[in-house]
Structure formats: structure tokens, C-alpha cells
Design a protein around this motif. Structure first.
Motif, mmCIF file in Angstrom:
data_model
loop_
_atom_site.group_PDB
_atom_site.id
_atom_site.type_symbol
_atom_site.label_atom_id
_atom_site.label_comp_id
_atom_site.label_asym_id
_atom_site.label_seq_id
_atom_site.Cartn_x
_atom_site.Cartn_y
_atom_site.Cartn_z
ATOM 1 N N ALA A 36 -30.201 2.474 -24.597
ATOM 2 C CA ALA A 36 -30.954 1.367 -25.201
ATOM 3 C C ALA A 36 -30.790 0.155 -24.294
ATOM 4 O O ALA A 36 -29.780 0.026 -23.591
ATOM 5 C CB ALA A 36 -30.450 1.053 -26.606
ATOM 6 N N ALA A 37 -31.771 -0.731 -24.315
ATOM 7 C CA ALA A 37 -31.714 -1.947 -23.503
ATOM 8 C C ALA A 37 -32.647 -2.993 -24.103
ATOM 9 O O ALA A 37 -33.604 -2.648 -24.796
ATOM 10 C CB ALA A 37 -32.108 -1.656 -22.061
ATOM 11 N N ARG A 48 -38.495 -7.576 -23.896
ATOM 12 C CA ARG A 48 -38.678 -6.204 -23.408
ATOM 13 C C ARG A 48 -37.610 -5.347 -24.068
ATOM 14 O O ARG A 48 -36.546 -5.841 -24.417
ATOM 15 C CB ARG A 48 -38.569 -6.119 -21.888
ATOM 16 N N GLN A 49 -37.879 -4.031 -24.175
ATOM 17 C CA GLN A 49 -36.932 -3.190 -24.910
ATOM 18 C C GLN A 49 -37.020 -1.730 -24.518
ATOM 19 O O GLN A 49 -38.035 -1.285 -23.997
ATOM 20 C CB GLN A 49 -37.168 -3.329 -26.409
ATOM 21 N N LYS A 50 -35.949 -1.029 -24.790
ATOM 22 C CA LYS A 50 -35.905 0.426 -24.775
ATOM 23 C C LYS A 50 -35.038 0.830 -25.959
ATOM 24 O O LYS A 50 -33.866 0.446 -26.033
ATOM 25 C CB LYS A 50 -35.287 0.970 -23.491
ATOM 26 N N ASN A 51 -35.581 1.529 -26.910
ATOM 27 C CA ASN A 51 -34.888 1.963 -28.140
ATOM 28 C C ASN A 51 -34.324 0.788 -28.934
ATOM 29 O O ASN A 51 -33.308 0.917 -29.618
ATOM 30 C CB ASN A 51 -33.786 2.972 -27.827
ATOM 31 N N ASN A 77 -18.702 2.849 -30.637
ATOM 32 C CA ASN A 77 -17.921 3.339 -29.511
ATOM 33 C C ASN A 77 -18.738 3.438 -28.218
ATOM 34 O O ASN A 77 -18.302 4.055 -27.256
ATOM 35 C CB ASN A 77 -17.249 4.682 -29.838
ATOM 36 N N ALA A 78 -19.909 2.824 -28.190
ATOM 37 C CA ALA A 78 -20.759 2.830 -26.996
ATOM 38 C C ALA A 78 -20.328 1.729 -26.031
ATOM 39 O O ALA A 78 -19.753 0.706 -26.440
ATOM 40 C CB ALA A 78 -22.216 2.615 -27.398
ATOM 41 N N LEU A 79 -20.600 1.943 -24.758
ATOM 42 C CA LEU A 79 -20.379 0.908 -23.752
ATOM 43 C C LEU A 79 -21.612 0.018 -23.747
ATOM 44 O O LEU A 79 -22.733 0.485 -23.495
ATOM 45 C CB LEU A 79 -20.173 1.526 -22.369
ATOM 46 N N ILE A 80 -21.427 -1.273 -24.052
ATOM 47 C CA ILE A 80 -22.535 -2.223 -24.119
ATOM 48 C C ILE A 80 -22.290 -3.288 -23.059
ATOM 49 O O ILE A 80 -21.272 -3.987 -23.093
ATOM 50 C CB ILE A 80 -22.642 -2.871 -25.515
ATOM 51 N N LEU A 81 -23.207 -3.393 -22.114
ATOM 52 C CA LEU A 81 -23.113 -4.381 -21.049
ATOM 53 C C LEU A 81 -24.079 -5.522 -21.343
ATOM 54 O O LEU A 81 -25.181 -5.291 -21.844
ATOM 55 C CB LEU A 81 -23.462 -3.749 -19.702
ATOM 56 N N ALA A 82 -23.667 -6.753 -21.021
ATOM 57 C CA ALA A 82 -24.519 -7.910 -21.290
ATOM 58 C C ALA A 82 -24.494 -8.862 -20.104
ATOM 59 O O ALA A 82 -23.495 -8.958 -19.381
ATOM 60 C CB ALA A 82 -24.045 -8.639 -22.545
ATOM 61 N N ASN A 83 -25.592 -9.577 -19.939
ATOM 62 C CA ASN A 83 -25.715 -10.572 -18.886
ATOM 63 C C ASN A 83 -26.503 -11.749 -19.445
ATOM 64 O O ASN A 83 -27.529 -11.554 -20.093
ATOM 65 C CB ASN A 83 -26.439 -9.960 -17.677
ATOM 66 N N GLY A 84 -26.003 -12.950 -19.203
ATOM 67 C CA GLY A 84 -26.666 -14.150 -19.707
ATOM 68 C C GLY A 84 -27.544 -14.805 -18.670
ATOM 69 O O GLY A 84 -27.448 -14.523 -17.478
ATOM 70 N N ASN A 122 -31.020 -17.049 -22.939
ATOM 71 C CA ASN A 122 -31.584 -15.718 -22.702
ATOM 72 C C ASN A 122 -30.436 -14.764 -22.368
ATOM 73 O O ASN A 122 -29.414 -15.171 -21.808
ATOM 74 C CB ASN A 122 -32.543 -15.749 -21.526
ATOM 75 N N PHE A 123 -30.640 -13.481 -22.653
ATOM 76 C CA PHE A 123 -29.658 -12.480 -22.256
ATOM 77 C C PHE A 123 -30.309 -11.111 -22.168
ATOM 78 O O PHE A 123 -31.390 -10.891 -22.710
ATOM 79 C CB PHE A 123 -28.459 -12.438 -23.216
ATOM 80 N N THR A 124 -29.649 -10.227 -21.455
ATOM 81 C CA THR A 124 -30.033 -8.831 -21.400
ATOM 82 C C THR A 124 -28.842 -7.991 -21.823
ATOM 83 O O THR A 124 -27.704 -8.376 -21.597
ATOM 84 C CB THR A 124 -30.476 -8.408 -19.983
ATOM 85 N N ILE A 125 -29.121 -6.874 -22.456
ATOM 86 C CA ILE A 125 -28.055 -5.938 -22.814
ATOM 87 C C ILE A 125 -28.506 -4.525 -22.460
ATOM 88 O O ILE A 125 -29.706 -4.241 -22.422
ATOM 89 C CB ILE A 125 -27.644 -6.008 -24.305
ATOM 90 N N ALA A 126 -27.525 -3.684 -22.187
ATOM 91 C CA ALA A 126 -27.782 -2.266 -21.946
ATOM 92 C C ALA A 126 -26.708 -1.470 -22.646
ATOM 93 O O ALA A 126 -25.521 -1.807 -22.582
ATOM 94 C CB ALA A 126 -27.774 -1.968 -20.456
#
Length: 128
Positions: A36-37, A48-51, A77-84, A122-126
Motif C-alpha cells: 500500500a502507498a 495518489r494511492q495504492k490500496n 506488524n507491517a513495515l510502514i515508511l514515511a517521508n514528509g 504533505n507526506f508520503t507513506i509506503a
């Protein structure tokens, strides 16, 4: 006649303001290695998105990103990465249910900070 034309023009201008505008669906993110992102605007809008089905701002610097339940991702328990974006100095994510996101199991809580204080950004996550 002039007055009637002016009133009609004003009425047309006002009615144009109140016509509901179609909201475009968020564009899809092509991220083959992410489950997901999302790209989220400073006001919580999903760009913008994925799942990801939705995002919204809870308060200053606090957001909820809703992952599509059909993606079958255990966020706790998922690895979630974020960027601002440039207005933030750090972004934190919480995959476990939180009060801020109504204890939803399909929500990621995101906190954006600038120098340790909540700030809208703003931020992005994966989700990997």
C-alpha cells in the motif's frame, strides 16, 4: 434592460459557485514492491494511492490514512515508511489502532512535526 442583464449575470455567477463540482479520484501510484502507498496533501486530501481508500486530517499535524481492507494487510506488524514535505522535520506512523483514528484496524495514524511541534504538511507513506 441594463439592470435586468446585470441581475441575471450576477445570478448566473452565483449559481456557478453553488454547482457541485466532481471530485477526481486520486491517481494510482505504481509501486510494485509496496503493498500500500499514499501521497497525502497538507490538508489530509489523498492525492495518489495504492490500496488506500481514504485519508483525512484529524487535527494539526495528525492524519488518518485508511488502507483498503481487501488488501489483507495486518498494519500492526507491517513495515510502514514515511517521508514528509519541506514544512516538516519528521513524520511518524502508527500501524496499530489508535483513538485518533477511531481504533480502526485498517487505519495508519500519521503525525507530522516541525522541530517537535505538530504542523500540517504533505507526506508520503509506503507499507512494505
Amino acid at each position: 434592460m441594463r439592470r435586468t442583464a446585470a441581475v441575471l449575470a450576477g445570478t448566473a455567477a452565483l449559481s456557478a459557485v453553488f454547482i457541485p463540482q466532481a471530485v477526481a479520484a486520486p491517481a494510482e501510484i505504481i509501486a510494485p514492491n509496496a503493498r500500500a502507498a499514499a501521497e497525502v496533501n497538507f490538508n489530509g486530501a489523498l492525492e495518489r494511492q495504492k490500496n488506500v481508500t481514504d485519508s483525512h486530517q484529524v487535527s494539526q499535524g495528525l492524519y488518518c490514512v485508511i488502507v483498503n481492507p481487501s488488501a489483507n494487510i495486518n498494519l500492526s506488524n507491517a513495515l510502514i515508511l514515511a517521508n514528509g514535505g519541506p514544512s516538516t522535520t519528521s513524520v511518524s506512523t502508527i500501524g496499530k489502532p489508535t483513538l485518533a483514528c477511531d481504533n480502526r484496524r485498517d487505519a495508519i495514524t500519521v503525525v507530522t512535526l516541525r522541530d517537535g511541534h505538530p504542523v500540517n504538511g504533505n507526506f508520503t507513506i509506503a507499507v512494505l
